[in-house]
Motif scaffolding. Structure first.
Motif, mmCIF file in Angstrom:
data_model
loop_
_atom_site.group_PDB
_atom_site.id
_atom_site.type_symbol
_atom_site.label_atom_id
_atom_site.label_comp_id
_atom_site.label_asym_id
_atom_site.label_seq_id
_atom_site.Cartn_x
_atom_site.Cartn_y
_atom_site.Cartn_z
ATOM 1 N N GLN A 360 0.831 -1.206 0.000
ATOM 2 C CA GLN A 360 0.000 0.000 0.000
ATOM 3 C C GLN A 360 0.870 1.261 0.000
ATOM 4 O O GLN A 360 0.568 2.237 -0.698
ATOM 5 N N ARG A 361 1.919 1.250 0.778
ATOM 6 C CA ARG A 361 2.797 2.422 0.866
ATOM 7 C C ARG A 361 3.482 2.701 -0.474
ATOM 8 O O ARG A 361 3.573 3.855 -0.906
ATOM 9 N N ARG A 364 1.193 4.350 -3.031
ATOM 10 C CA ARG A 364 1.018 5.793 -2.843
ATOM 11 C C ARG A 364 2.225 6.561 -3.399
ATOM 12 O O ARG A 364 2.074 7.647 -3.975
ATOM 13 N N TYR A 406 -4.533 2.746 -7.617
ATOM 14 C CA TYR A 406 -5.772 3.103 -6.908
ATOM 15 C C TYR A 406 -6.576 1.860 -6.533
ATOM 16 O O TYR A 406 -7.105 1.757 -5.422
ATOM 17 N N ILE A 409 -5.028 0.260 -3.463
ATOM 18 C CA ILE A 409 -5.233 0.887 -2.150
ATOM 19 C C ILE A 409 -6.714 0.972 -1.785
ATOM 20 O O ILE A 409 -7.082 1.601 -0.790
#
Length: 457
Positions: A360-361, A364, A406, A409
């Protein structure tokens, strides 16, 4: 009167600038900027890969460095051969040498700081239309200026600082040697000239055939042709049978790519062969993001075929190193995906959660990298069709990567909207298929999230 000549000192293909981490397509610099500008000044333009020759390329290359009316040396990506050849030219000729470089170069060796360097802006994959027009005009005018001046200004630091030095003549022995070596050499700027004069094929013309075969999806033919180019360019061997210098990384990288895409004789064997080729470039310690991206891609595919976790580990290391060096969306989005893959197979809940959160990190960070790319690469206007297609390909991958990030996440709605935008501009069908396959594999990994083990406060 014979037409004046310009020899261009420049690498070919994609080269990584290790200072900035960017990868530049130097073929675009040569074909889009330099060659048109030189020809507009009324000179015949050639670089080393356009020389039809028998035996070592070194002899005609040195002859060109000595006898060319103008030499243009591109120092972009701090190419070692370019610096060496520029030094030879400066030692041989007091004037008519033009030094250029991509403007991303942050510093040059002390000895080159005394030389005027004309800068151009490269977008990495291509060069903007307005920049093409600006720099072509600048270079054409520069060539005309240095040829029209009488007396000519010294542009060689050797002759600038050693005022009484006289440039060497081409001695009779050297003339004889060069004549013998160049009896079968013809500089050919197009295919018809090459075939009519020598019946031979230049490296440049072979590379055009490689490009054509690859665009048509005939990866086996492209691989075979590139293998011939590799043989042509192979450095001489020493007394122990070892190559006297490293091979060109671009040739090895592209050959590895075409090898695994050919899937010949089988998919797994082609991947193993690609792995062997990339080992030449020391991927475990390399800072070349192209090498790292390919190393990750091959290991990722081998894991998919064999489920051998060692391949997965190597792929994660390669993509992570590549992303940390360059902050590019390609390495980043693949790294995030593989963290999800590893989270799904580990028996440790703690490790699974850690990998899932890492994915997830990185997504981003990938979104930030994509936004930066979009800011730096606005849609070109008044650009030729070939350049427009190149931009559209890159834009497709940025939009598709944003969509996957997108979705990864949890913002599926935004991801689906971006997918529609990407699919609407996909220049080639296989690009859409590649994206669909990746997202199809990603979705079950996301739905089976290890975060379910985490108790809410």
């Amino acid at each position: 009167m014979a037409q004046k000549t310009c020899f261009v000192v420049i690498g070919f293909g994609k080269k990584t600038d290790f200072e900035s981490g960017r990868t530049l397509d130097l073929d675009k610099s040569y074909h889009n900027l330099i060659k048109p500008a030189v020809e507009a000044a009324g000179l015949t333009c050639v670089r080393a890969d356009e020389i039809v020759h028998s035996g070592l390329i070194d002899v005609p290359m040195y002859e060109q460095l000595f006898s060319a009316d103008v030499v243009v040396a591109d120092l972009s990506t701090s190419n070692k051969n370019a610096f060496y050849e520029l030094g030879i030219r400066h030692a041989l000729k007091p004037y008519t040498t033009i030094v250029i470089s991509e403007d991303g170069a942050k510093s040059f060796p002390f000895d080159v700081n005394h030389v005027a360097i004309r800068k151009y802006h490269h977008l990495g994959e291509d060069i903007g239309y307005s920049e093409v027009q600006r720099f072509q005009k600048l270079l054409t005018e520069s060539i005309k200026d240095i040829l029209n001046k009488d007396p000519r200004d010294k542009d060689s630091p050797v002759y600038t600082f050693l005022n009484n030095l006289n440039p060497p003549g081409l001695g009779e022995a050297i003339k004889t040697m060069i004549k013998q070596a160049t009896d079968s050499i013809t500089i050919a700027s197009n295919e018809s000239e090459a075939s009519l004069v020598t019946g031979g094929t230049t490296h440049s013309l072979l590379m055009q055939q490689v490009d054509k075969a690859e665009q048509e999806g005939d990866f086996l033919t492209a691989k075979t042709l590139l293998g011939s180019i590799r043989t042509m360019m192979e450095p001489p061997k020493d007394q122990l049978g070892q190559l006297s210098q490293p091979e060109d990384p671009y040739i090895i990288q592209r050959l590895a790519l075409l090898t695994y895409k050919s899937e010949h004789p089988t998919q797994e064997k082609s991947l193993q062969k690609a792995l062997s080729l990339l080992q030449i470039l020391n991927p475990q310690t390399s800072n070349d993001t192209e090498t790292l991206g390919l190393w990750g891609a091959v290991n990722k595919r081998l894991y998919g075929l064999t489920k051998d976790v060692s391949f997965l580990t190597q792929a994660i290391r390669a993509y992570r190193r590549g992303f940390n060096l360059r902050n590019d969306y390609y390495n980043g989005i693949n790294l995030a995906y593989l963290f999800n893959v590893r989270a799904a197979i580990t028996t440790s809940r703690v490790e699974a959660i850690a990998d899932f959160v890492q994915a997830q990190r990185y997504r981003r960070e990938v979104l930030e990298a994509c936004e930066q790319w979009l800011q730096d690469n606005p849609t070109p206007t008044n650009q030729n069709p070939k350049a427009s297609i190149g931009h559209k390909k890159n834009l497709y991958w940025v939009l598709a990567t944003k969509a996957e990030a997108y979705i990864g996440i949890g913002d599926t709605e935004t991801g689906e909207q971006l997918l529609k935008q990407a699919y609407a501009i996909a220049p080639l069908n296989w690009m859409r298929t590649s994206t669909e396959d990746q997202i199809k594999k990603l979705q079950p990994l996301l739905s089976n999230s290890p975060l379910r083990y985490v108790q809410a406060d």
